[in-house]
Design an enzyme around this catalytic site. Structure first.
Site, PDB file in Angstrom:
ATOM      1  N   PHE A 157      20.365  13.122  43.716  1.00 35.79           N
ATOM      2  CA  PHE A 157      20.743  14.217  42.354  1.00 35.79           C
ATOM      3  C   PHE A 157      21.968  13.677  41.557  1.00 35.79           C
ATOM      4  CE2 PHE A 157      24.422  15.376  45.467  1.00 35.79           C
ATOM      5  CZ  PHE A 157      25.352  15.542  44.503  1.00 35.79           C
ATOM      6  N   LYS A 181       9.561  10.066  42.906  1.00 36.36           N
ATOM      7  CA  LYS A 181       9.952  11.613  43.439  1.00 36.36           C
ATOM      8  C   LYS A 181      11.415  11.697  43.053  1.00 36.36           C
ATOM      9  CE  LYS A 181      11.584  13.788  46.324  1.00 36.36           C
ATOM     10  NZ  LYS A 181      12.787  14.816  45.984  1.00 36.36           N
ATOM     11  N   GLU A 184      15.163  17.171  43.541  1.00 34.21           N
ATOM     12  CA  GLU A 184      14.548  18.473  43.258  1.00 34.21           C
ATOM     13  C   GLU A 184      15.567  19.331  42.720  1.00 34.21           C
ATOM     14  OE1 GLU A 184      15.142  17.349  46.056  1.00 34.21           O
ATOM     15  OE2 GLU A 184      15.884  18.624  47.563  1.00 34.21           O
ATOM     16  N   SER A 234      21.336   9.892  50.783  1.00 38.87           N
ATOM     17  CA  SER A 234      22.368   9.725  51.693  1.00 38.87           C
ATOM     18  C   SER A 234      21.837   8.797  53.029  1.00 38.87           C
ATOM     19  CB  SER A 234      22.376  11.391  52.488  1.00 38.87           C
ATOM     20  OG  SER A 234      21.012  11.583  52.944  1.00 38.87           O
ATOM     21  N   CYS A 289      28.302   7.633  44.310  1.00 36.55           N
ATOM     22  CA  CYS A 289      28.319   6.971  45.476  1.00 36.55           C
ATOM     23  C   CYS A 289      29.276   5.810  45.661  1.00 36.55           C
ATOM     24  CB  CYS A 289      26.921   6.409  45.560  1.00 36.55           C
ATOM     25  SG  CYS A 289      26.522   4.991  44.365  1.00 36.55           S
ATOM     26  N   GLU A 389      31.341  11.594  54.697  1.00 37.08           N
ATOM     27  CA  GLU A 389      31.404  11.408  53.230  1.00 37.08           C
ATOM     28  C   GLU A 389      31.474  12.969  52.653  1.00 37.08           C
ATOM     29  OE1 GLU A 389      27.526  10.063  51.572  1.00 37.08           O
ATOM     30  OE2 GLU A 389      28.670   9.296  49.757  1.00 37.08           O
TER      31      GLU A 389
HETATM   32  P1  NAD Z   1      19.712  13.306  49.713  1.00 38.69           P
HETATM   33  O1  NAD Z   1      19.666  12.089  50.822  1.00 38.69           O
HETATM   34  O2  NAD Z   1      20.077  14.796  50.304  1.00 38.69           O
HETATM   35  O3  NAD Z   1      18.664  13.145  48.877  1.00 38.69           O
HETATM   36  C1  NAD Z   1      17.844  11.947  48.266  1.00 38.69           C
HETATM   37  C2  NAD Z   1      16.323  12.275  48.066  1.00 38.69           C
HETATM   38  O4  NAD Z   1      15.795  12.675  49.662  1.00 38.69           O
HETATM   39  C3  NAD Z   1      16.105  13.404  47.377  1.00 38.69           C
HETATM   40  O5  NAD Z   1      14.859  13.019  46.498  1.00 38.69           O
HETATM   41  C4  NAD Z   1      15.629  14.477  48.406  1.00 38.69           C
HETATM   42  O6  NAD Z   1      14.678  15.342  48.062  1.00 38.69           O
HETATM   43  C5  NAD Z   1      15.020  13.603  49.598  1.00 38.69           C
HETATM   44  N1  NAD Z   1      15.618  14.535  50.732  1.00 38.69           N
HETATM   45  C6  NAD Z   1      16.451  15.196  51.031  1.00 38.69           C
HETATM   46  N2  NAD Z   1      16.212  15.568  52.364  1.00 38.69           N
HETATM   47  C7  NAD Z   1      15.296  15.241  52.942  1.00 38.69           C
HETATM   48  C8  NAD Z   1      14.622  14.943  54.217  1.00 38.69           C
HETATM   49  N3  NAD Z   1      15.130  15.676  55.094  1.00 38.69           N
HETATM   50  N4  NAD Z   1      13.702  14.327  54.329  1.00 38.69           N
HETATM   51  C9  NAD Z   1      13.002  13.544  53.388  1.00 38.69           C
HETATM   52  N5  NAD Z   1      13.456  13.465  52.228  1.00 38.69           N
HETATM   53  C10 NAD Z   1      14.588  14.221  51.944  1.00 38.69           C
HETATM   54  O7  NAD Z   1      21.068  12.749  48.589  1.00 38.69           O
HETATM   55  P2  NAD Z   1      21.651  13.589  47.492  1.00 38.69           P
HETATM   56  O8  NAD Z   1      22.536  14.601  47.991  1.00 38.69           O
HETATM   57  O9  NAD Z   1      20.559  13.747  46.643  1.00 38.69           O
HETATM   58  O10 NAD Z   1      22.628  12.196  47.010  1.00 38.69           O
HETATM   59  C11 NAD Z   1      23.777  11.956  47.542  1.00 38.69           C
HETATM   60  C12 NAD Z   1      23.623  10.909  48.255  1.00 38.69           C
HETATM   61  O11 NAD Z   1      23.060   9.771  47.910  1.00 38.69           O
HETATM   62  C13 NAD Z   1      25.401  10.671  49.083  1.00 38.69           C
HETATM   63  O12 NAD Z   1      25.156  10.273  50.091  1.00 38.69           O
HETATM   64  C14 NAD Z   1      25.491   9.297  48.201  1.00 38.69           C
HETATM   65  O13 NAD Z   1      26.395   8.412  48.622  1.00 38.69           O
HETATM   66  C15 NAD Z   1      24.046   8.618  48.103  1.00 38.69           C
HETATM   67  N6  NAD Z   1      23.932   7.762  46.885  1.00 38.69           N
HETATM   68  C16 NAD Z   1      24.064   6.365  47.219  1.00 38.69           C
HETATM   69  C17 NAD Z   1      23.878   5.382  46.334  1.00 38.69           C
HETATM   70  C18 NAD Z   1      23.873   3.848  46.696  1.00 38.69           C
HETATM   71  O14 NAD Z   1      23.465   3.341  45.673  1.00 38.69           O
HETATM   72  N7  NAD Z   1      24.282   3.633  47.644  1.00 38.69           N
HETATM   73  C19 NAD Z   1      23.691   6.004  44.835  1.00 38.69           C
HETATM   74  C20 NAD Z   1      23.627   7.211  44.502  1.00 38.69           C
HETATM   75  C21 NAD Z   1      23.852   8.272  45.642  1.00 38.69           C
END
Ligand code: NAD
Length: 504
Positions: A157, A181, A184, A234, A289, A389
């Site tokens: 997000f 994808k 959401e 994450s 991030c 985090e």
């Molecule tokens: P998230 O992991 O909750 O979601 C990421 C994606 O995974 C979304 O599209 C979501 O729909 C999907 N998802 C969520 N739960 C899931 C599950 N149980 N099973 C399968 N798919 C699932 O992450 P977020 O909250 O959207 O973003 C924040 C996180 O992203 C932070 O940890 C941040 O550090 C990380 N991030 C990392 C980078 C990088 O380049 N290292 C860049 C941006 C964000």
């Protein structure tokens, strides 16, 4: 999740086979403005059939797209970068409404993605193979970097413009087709970027979009016709995606969570460093991030805490649409509750709360998910505010006697996304650069996100897969190397009968 919204709430469409279509699902989620709680749209959780249809369309389009000339592909991205520039304000406004960050920061989000699109337009230079002449008598060997087929991307997000643009432009420019994808939580700016991509000339089926949560992500990981998966999000979800996708025989690259430490040396330029720290910890409400969410103050820099706190107090917390805002709301009520809970735990576990942003109130936006800049000192490994985090506007301060001690602390933390050192000593900076086990290293640069001439990276718990997104590395990720060894017979190179040894 609910399907009880009034029917006049706009719905976010799927993109399948060149058409924006309404999902047939019964599962929907609201897209909510985090400053007001207004429902902006409903996003579907696509059905298994819809995911299959998106992949089938991408698979069919691959047959012709892979053979489209490099120049024709590149020209689409030249047009695309122009369209993104022309729509910058509109894109930023959509982004701020659904994500919360300030309008200038939203433009930055789009701009960092735009830079990848510009790079995709020059893809011919990056997708060159190699040739060795006369590896044996009359024999040449050369490599072809060929596209893989259908690739998929799953995005978080916090950068709903930049991160989708890390993925599909590079995959498509190298000759692949794509299924995206988006998050959401804020899919609307991503969809506007997708519309512009079609307007730029991306043909039917080359780019598809499905929305959803875990079921759709799992379907992507398992689908036999998807060859590679790019994930950003994450650590917990990324590790699941990596394991599941690679078990199904796919390439996977997962860029994951972070706990980015800034080391502040006592010889650093104090004013510049404190300004940089405050911007990097609290900008985007700490939801980057690469946010500098942790600082290790070395030696006399430990005395700078009161000035750091004073600077943080000057930041203006308000809706991202309001001029002069420094810190917007966090993405959701759930994130708001989680961050407040962690602050409470920090107090309970004995850290010193130097600045408490929990009770901030924003006139006109009383329902918004606001948390003001929050600073803890006296933080130690083992406290939840250090071990987890936080992903909110909370800066935690640790202390060290020496640079070596600071390096030890950082290398003992499981995450290896970004780090920075503030110093005027070249020797200290070089020592840090050599010894630190973190992907992105800043030297007097608080958020060292690489431009697309390089690739984003990460180490340890922040990354799975050896090739990073965008830049040169992703060309390797999105292509299969084919090595051709060729001999053409003419009068001088005619063979001399059967040879059963291994030589050429
Ligand atoms: P998230 O992991 O909750 O979601 C990421 C994606 O995974 C979304 O599209 C979501 O729909 C999907 N998802 C969520 N739960 C899931 C599950 N149980 N099973 C399968 N798919 C699932 O992450 P977020 O909250 O959207 O973003 C924040 C996180 O992203 C932070 O940890 C941040 O550090 C990380 N991030 C990392 C980078 C990088 O380049 N290292 C860049 C941006 C964000």
């Amino acid at each position: 999740m609910s399907d009880s919204r009034p029917t006049d709430t706009p719905t976010v469409k799927l993109l399948i086979d060149g058409e924006f279509v309404e999902s047939k699902t019964t599962e929907w989620r609201d897209v909510v403005n985090p400053a007001t709680q207004a429902v902006l749209a409903r996003v579907p959780f696509a059905t298994a059939e819809e995911v299959d249809a998106a992949v089938a369309s991408a698979q069919a389009a691959f047959r012709t797209w892979r053979k489209t000339p490099i120049g024709a592909r590149a020209r689409i991205f030249l047009k695309y970068q122009q369209l993104i520039r022309e729509h910058m304000k509109e894109l930023a406004a959509i982004l701020t409404a659904e994500q919360g960050k300030t309008l200038p920061d939203a433009e930055g989000d789009v701009f960092r993605g735009l830079e990848v699109v510009e790079h995709a337009a020059a893809i011919g230079n990056l997708q060159l193979g190699e040739l060795a002449n006369n590896v044996a008598n009359g024999v040449d060997t050369y490599t072809l970097l060929q596209p893989l087929g259908v690739c998929a991307g799953i995005t978080p997000f916090n950068f709903p413009a930049m991160i989708p643009l890390w993925m599909f432009p590079m995959a498509i420019a190298t000759g692949n087709t794509f299924v995206l994808k988006p998050s959401e939580q804020d899919p609307m700016v991503t969809m506007r970027l997708v519309e512009l991509a079609l307007e730029a000339g991306i043909p039917k089926g080359v780019l598809n979009v499905v929305h959803g949560g875990p079921d759709v992500v799992n379907a992507i990981c398992d689908h036999p016709d998807i060859k590679a998966v790019s994930f950003v999000g994450s650590t917990k979800v990324g590790t699941h995606v990596y394991n599941r996708a690679t078990l199904a025989g796919k390439r996977a690259q997962c860029m994951m969570g972070a706990k980015n430490h800034a080391v502040v040396m006592p010889d650093a330029n104090k004013e510049q460093t404190l300004n940089a720290m405050v911007g990097a910890a609290f900008g985007a409400a700490g939801q980057r991030c690469m946010a500098a969410s942790t600082a290790v103050l070395v030696g006399e820099a430990r005395e700078w805490i009161p000035e750091l706190v004073e600077k943080a107090k000057t930041l203006k917390v308000n809706a991202g649409t309001e001029a002069g805002t420094d810190v917007g709301p966090v993405i959701s009520c759930a994130a708001h509750a989680r961050i407040k809970g962690l602050i409470e735990t920090g107090v309970r576990q004995g850290a010193t709360l130097e600045l408490d942003g929990r009770d901030v109130s924003v006139p006109g936006y009383e329902k918004g998910n606001f948390i003001g800049p929050t600073i803890f000192s006296g933080v130690k490994p083992g406290m939840a505010i250090y071990d987890e985090e936080i992903f909110g506007p909370v800066l935690v301060l640790l202390e060290a006697e020496t640079l070596d001690e600071a390096i030890e602390i950082i290398n003992a933390n499981p995450n290896g996304n970004g780090t920075a050192i503030f110093t005027q000593s070249g020797a200290a900076a070089r020592r840090f650069q050599e010894e630190i086990d973190v992907g992105q290293v800043g030297i007097n640069v608080p958020i060292p996100v690489p431009v697309p001439l390089f690739s984003f990276t990460g180490s340890r718990a922040s990354k799975l897969g050896d090739l990073g997104p965008y830049g040169k590395q992703v060309v390797t990720f999105y292509t299969q190397t084919k090595t051709v060894t060729a001999r053409w017979f003419d009068d001088e190179t005619l063979g001399h009968g059967v040879n059963t040894t291994i030589s050429l």
